[in-house]
Design a protein around this motif. Structure first.
Motif, PDB file in Angstrom:
ATOM      1  N   TYR A   1     -19.904 -46.701  34.210  1.00  0.00           N
ATOM      2  CA  TYR A   1     -20.558 -46.192  33.009  1.00  0.00           C
ATOM      3  C   TYR A   1     -21.392 -44.973  33.364  1.00  0.00           C
ATOM      4  CZ  TYR A   1     -25.350 -48.389  33.030  1.00  0.00           C
ATOM      5  OH  TYR A   1     -26.641 -48.766  33.279  1.00  0.00           O
TER       6      TYR A   1
ATOM      7  N   ASP B   1     -24.225 -42.468  32.729  1.00  0.00           N
ATOM      8  CA  ASP B   1     -25.563 -42.627  32.160  1.00  0.00           C
ATOM      9  C   ASP B   1     -26.062 -41.302  31.583  1.00  0.00           C
ATOM     10  OD1 ASP B   1     -28.103 -43.290  31.448  1.00  0.00           O
ATOM     11  OD2 ASP B   1     -28.698 -44.068  33.408  1.00  0.00           O
TER      12      ASP B   1
ATOM     13  N   ARG C   1     -23.300 -44.590  28.598  1.00  0.00           N
ATOM     14  CA  ARG C   1     -24.579 -44.997  28.006  1.00  0.00           C
ATOM     15  C   ARG C   1     -25.148 -43.788  27.270  1.00  0.00           C
ATOM     16  NH1 ARG C   1     -29.278 -48.279  31.079  1.00  0.00           N
ATOM     17  NH2 ARG C   1     -29.535 -46.406  32.351  1.00  0.00           N
TER      18      ARG C   1
ATOM     19  N   ILE D   1     -22.552 -47.831  25.705  1.00  0.00           N
ATOM     20  CA  ILE D   1     -23.682 -48.692  26.022  1.00  0.00           C
ATOM     21  C   ILE D   1     -24.885 -48.073  25.331  1.00  0.00           C
ATOM     22  CG2 ILE D   1     -25.131 -49.617  27.863  1.00  0.00           C
ATOM     23  CD1 ILE D   1     -22.699 -49.376  29.727  1.00  0.00           C
TER      24      ILE D   1
END
Length: 262
Positions: free
Chosen positions: A48, A50, A78, A99
């Motif tokens: 993922y 960020d 995210r 996310i």
């Protein structure tokens, strides 16, 4: 997805459906497609990216997502907020899920679903020939159904408000995973950094119960330095594990290597 009639796959979703545990690494530092190959070689199920706690650009995120798709490493991003326009752009750039930090209510969760899913569940605009299909053109009805089936929504529970509303958040259709952000949640509980404190353990139990009651997945975040606690939570039923980020991995390896020559 090499054949012209192949369906879009999400390896994380498939493993979770089989009851398996999936392991993710976070990218905050490396902005090139190399990180996808590193994750693949290391055996991670997912990366993922960020975009909440880094200066990652949307262009760089899209390049990493595309590299992940070619290696069957599931790319998540995210996002920094629930802004529906940004969520749509992230997904149109190749992510197979988002996310979302600090989800605090069922209404927050419903807004995220509206941004990430097409009609009838959501309001996401239809984009032609998306990167998830390697730019193949499909009939809109097929493309949107496959994208919605493959796209995952991960809601982070990391505030007192989110914890108090966790049962309602878990009940929202379209949310797949409730990811506990242990760092922020422990701070909100007044026990910052005390990851094995009973208040933190109770919070995990409450989120797990909400997940079990609503057929959702419990995710573990912020515990990369405590593999003992992660194993304990996996034994309880957690199935999505965020193991740490590329900065911490590189720094730990660099420190270890330097100490070999002390």
């Amino acid at each position: 997805m090499n054949a012209s009639n192949a369906s879009l796959r999400n390896g994380v979703k498939e493993k979770l459906a089989r009851g398996e545990t999936v392991y993710s690494m976070t990218s905050r530092l490396v902005r090139t497609f190399d990180i996808a190959s590193i994750a693949y070689t290391a055996g991670f199920d997912s990366i993922y990216i960020d975009m909440e706690h880094s200066s990652y650009s949307l262009e760089a995120a899209g390049q990493v997502c595309m590299a992940c798709l070619g290696l069957d490493v599931t790319p998540f991003v995210r996002v920094p907020s629930t802004d529906p326009h940004f969520i749509a752009r992230v997904l149109d750039s190749g992510a197979l899920g988002i996310i979302v930090p600090s989800v605090q209510s069922a209404e927050d969760a419903r807004a995220i679903v509206r941004a990430a899913k097409h009609a009838p569940l959501g309001e996401r605009s239809v984009a032609g020939a998306p990167p998830q299909f390697h730019y193949r053109s499909l009939p809109a009805v097929d493309a949107t159904q496959q994208l919605d089936d493959a796209t995952m929504i991960i809601a982070m529970i990391e505030s007192l408000e989110g914890l108090e509303a966790v049962e309602e958040i878990a009940a929202v259709e379209g949310v797949d995973i409730l990811l506990v952000g242990a760092n922020d949640l422990s701070s909100a509980l007044g026990v910052s950094g005390e990851m094995d404190h009973e208040l933190v353990r109770n919070a995990y139990r409450r989120v797990l119960n909400a997940c079990l009651a609503n057929n959702k997945v419990l995710g573990v975040g912020g515990l990369g330095s405590r593999p003992d606690l992660i194993k304990e939570l996996v034994a309880l039923g957690a199935r999505y594990v965020s193991t740490g980020n590329d900065i911490s991995f590189l720094l730990a390896a660099a420190i270890q290597k330097r100490q070999q020559f002390a």
